[in-house]
Write an enzyme that holds these catalytic residues in place. Structure first.
Site, short mmCIF file in Angstrom:
data_model
loop_
_atom_site.label_atom_id
_atom_site.label_comp_id
_atom_site.label_asym_id
_atom_site.label_seq_id
_atom_site.Cartn_x
_atom_site.Cartn_y
_atom_site.Cartn_z
N ILE A 1 0.81 -1.23 0.00
CA ILE A 1 0.00 0.00 0.00
C ILE A 1 0.84 1.27 0.00
CG2 ILE A 1 -1.99 -1.05 1.11
CD1 ILE A 1 -1.01 0.06 3.77
N GLY B 1 7.73 3.70 2.06
CA GLY B 1 8.29 4.67 2.99
C GLY B 1 9.75 4.93 2.69
N GLY B 2 10.34 5.84 3.45
CA GLY B 2 11.74 6.17 3.25
C GLY B 2 12.66 4.99 3.56
N PHE B 3 12.18 4.02 4.36
CA PHE B 3 13.01 2.90 4.78
C PHE B 3 12.56 1.58 4.19
CE2 PHE B 3 13.34 5.77 8.61
CZ PHE B 3 14.54 6.30 8.22
N GLY B 4 11.50 1.58 3.40
CA GLY B 4 11.05 0.33 2.82
C GLY B 4 9.56 0.32 2.56
N ASP C 1 11.16 14.56 11.11
CA ASP C 1 10.82 14.23 9.72
C ASP C 1 9.32 14.42 9.48
OD1 ASP C 1 11.44 13.54 7.14
OD2 ASP C 1 11.26 11.39 7.46
N ASN D 1 4.09 11.58 6.07
CA ASN D 1 4.18 10.99 7.41
C ASN D 1 2.99 11.37 8.28
OD1 ASN D 1 6.49 9.52 7.01
ND2 ASN D 1 7.87 11.06 7.84
#
Length: 404
Positions: A84, A87-90, A203, A208
């Site tokens: 869905i 994100g910045g990390f996965g 952040d 977010n």
């Protein structure tokens, strides 16, 4: 010494004999209960996570840990159809647990810049936070190379999904946008002042902020958050990580504080009002960035020119003006001139207080075309040193920021 005897069916048993029988049995029962409790307890030691900012150590037990097999079953083994978001990390997946509960699964990529410490940091922070405008962490999974966070599933995805899509912007009328601004403000106020721990998000951005079924905002993604002591107001870092277009000018030099979040919130207010992303804003007249454009309209007495046309005329003028005013106060260059989140919440909810006149924003007077060829973009939600920042995966704009 005379021994007392107790008659049982014609026989006699001494008190000493009874004690000799009962005491060992009692001890055996106690040991059995203790052993049973230990067997049912945590199978692994807890994590002890210390923040370098000087705050108290936080211990997180394994009670929030999920088995990888359960997460694989919930997401159909991380099927593409369950994906869905990114994100910045996965990637983020939607899943359904065996009890029917819907969850959002954040699976950190193996190449992610968020390491084990950032992962544990997010667990430690979010697990202790309880507020209607913060996303709720349900648990985590740490098996082998897998690092997974399990959150409550928030129905309407993230704010940027609606805010920056011309087809979905009309779904955000003014009343919803004003409610979103107010909810984010209350969530930040809780992080900065009302929770047991002082937390700087570092952040805050549209992607977010998640929206529930009633379009109430929930601040998410605490991978970069920093924990402060109650008496601590600012900190320094040799690693700059965040999202380009939202970062305060002092943060580019390694200094961050609650006022850094205030700056990001100001940018977010102006984005919500205009429906435009700061990092991609390019007004034809002079090539202003969003902050500069908003300031010019305010200075020239035409602040309503900033408002997203898809809102139409169905808005409360005083609410819009007050929101623009608050946003411009938040993005001022000088840290001391920016208001606290407590003041901002009061500004948004009261028509009786008098607001100070805002000064020009941090990047006022610099256009996109004036960037130095030697300038580099700042990484998006990834940890990098100031000497070698990496380009963003999600924020691909190459616009450069030059604090005065």
């Amino acid at each position: 010494m005379k021994t007392t005897k107790i008659s049982i069916e014609g026989g006699g048993i001494s008190t000493q004999t009874i004690v000799a029988i009962v005491v060992p049995i009692s001890l055996a029962i106690v040991l059995l209960v203790v052993g049973f409790c230990i067997a049912r307890g945590p199978r692994k030691p807890y994590y002890a996570i210390s923040e370098t900012s000087g705050a108290s150590e936080i211990s997180i037990t394994e009670s929030l840990q999920y088995n990888l097999s359960d997460i694989q079953a919930a997401t159909n083994n991380f099927a593409v159809g369950n994906r869905i978001g990114e994100g910045g990390f996965g990637p983020v997946y939607k899943g359904t647990l065996h009890n029917g509960q819907e969850i959002a699964v954040k699976r950190l990529s193996r190449s992610s810049a968020q390491g084990t410490e950032e992962f544990k940091n997010e667990i430690a922070l979010v697990a202790r936070l309880q507020h209607r405008n913060l996303v709720r962490l349900l648990g985590f999974c740490l098996e082998g190379e897998e690092r997974i966070l399990i959150y409550e599933f928030v129905t309407n995805k993230s704010l940027d999904y609606f805010l920056f899509d011309p087809e979905k912007q009309p779904l955000l009328d003014w009343s919803r946008r004003f409610k979103i601004i107010g909810g984010i403000a209350k969530g930040l106020l809780y992080l900065h002042e009302d929770s047991r721990l002082r937390i700087i998000h570092r952040d805050l951005k549209a992607s977010n902020v998640l929206l529930d079924r009633n379009m109430n905002p929930k601040i998410a993604d605490f991978g970069l958050a920093r924990l402060f002591g109650v008496d601590q107001s600012e900190g320094n870092t040799s690693k700059i990580a965040g999202t380009y277009g939202y970062m305060a000018p002092e943060y580019l030099h390694g200094l961050f504080s609650v006022k850094s979040d205030v700056f990001s919130f100001g940018v977010l207010i102006l984005e919500i009002l205009s429906g435009k992303k700061n990092s991609q804003f390019n007004q034809a007249q002079g090539g202003d960035d969003l902050l500069s454009y908003a300031w010019r309209q305010w200075r020239d007495g035409t602040p309503l020119a900033l408002v997203d046309p898809t809102i139409g005329d169905t808005y409360a003028r005083n609410e819009v003006i007050r929101s623009i005013h608050a946003g411009l106060l938040c993005v001022q260059d000088e840290i001391e001139q920016r208001p606290t989140m407590a003041s901002i919440v009061l500004m948004l909810n009261s028509n009786s207080i008098t607001l100070l006149a805002p000064n020009p924003p941090a990047y006022f007077g610099r256009s996109r075309t004036q960037s130095s060829p030697n300038d580099l973009p700042v990484s998006d939600s990834s940890t990098s040193t100031k000497s070698a920042p990496n380009p963003s995966i999600n924020e691909v704009s190459i616009t450069e920021l030059h604090p005065r």
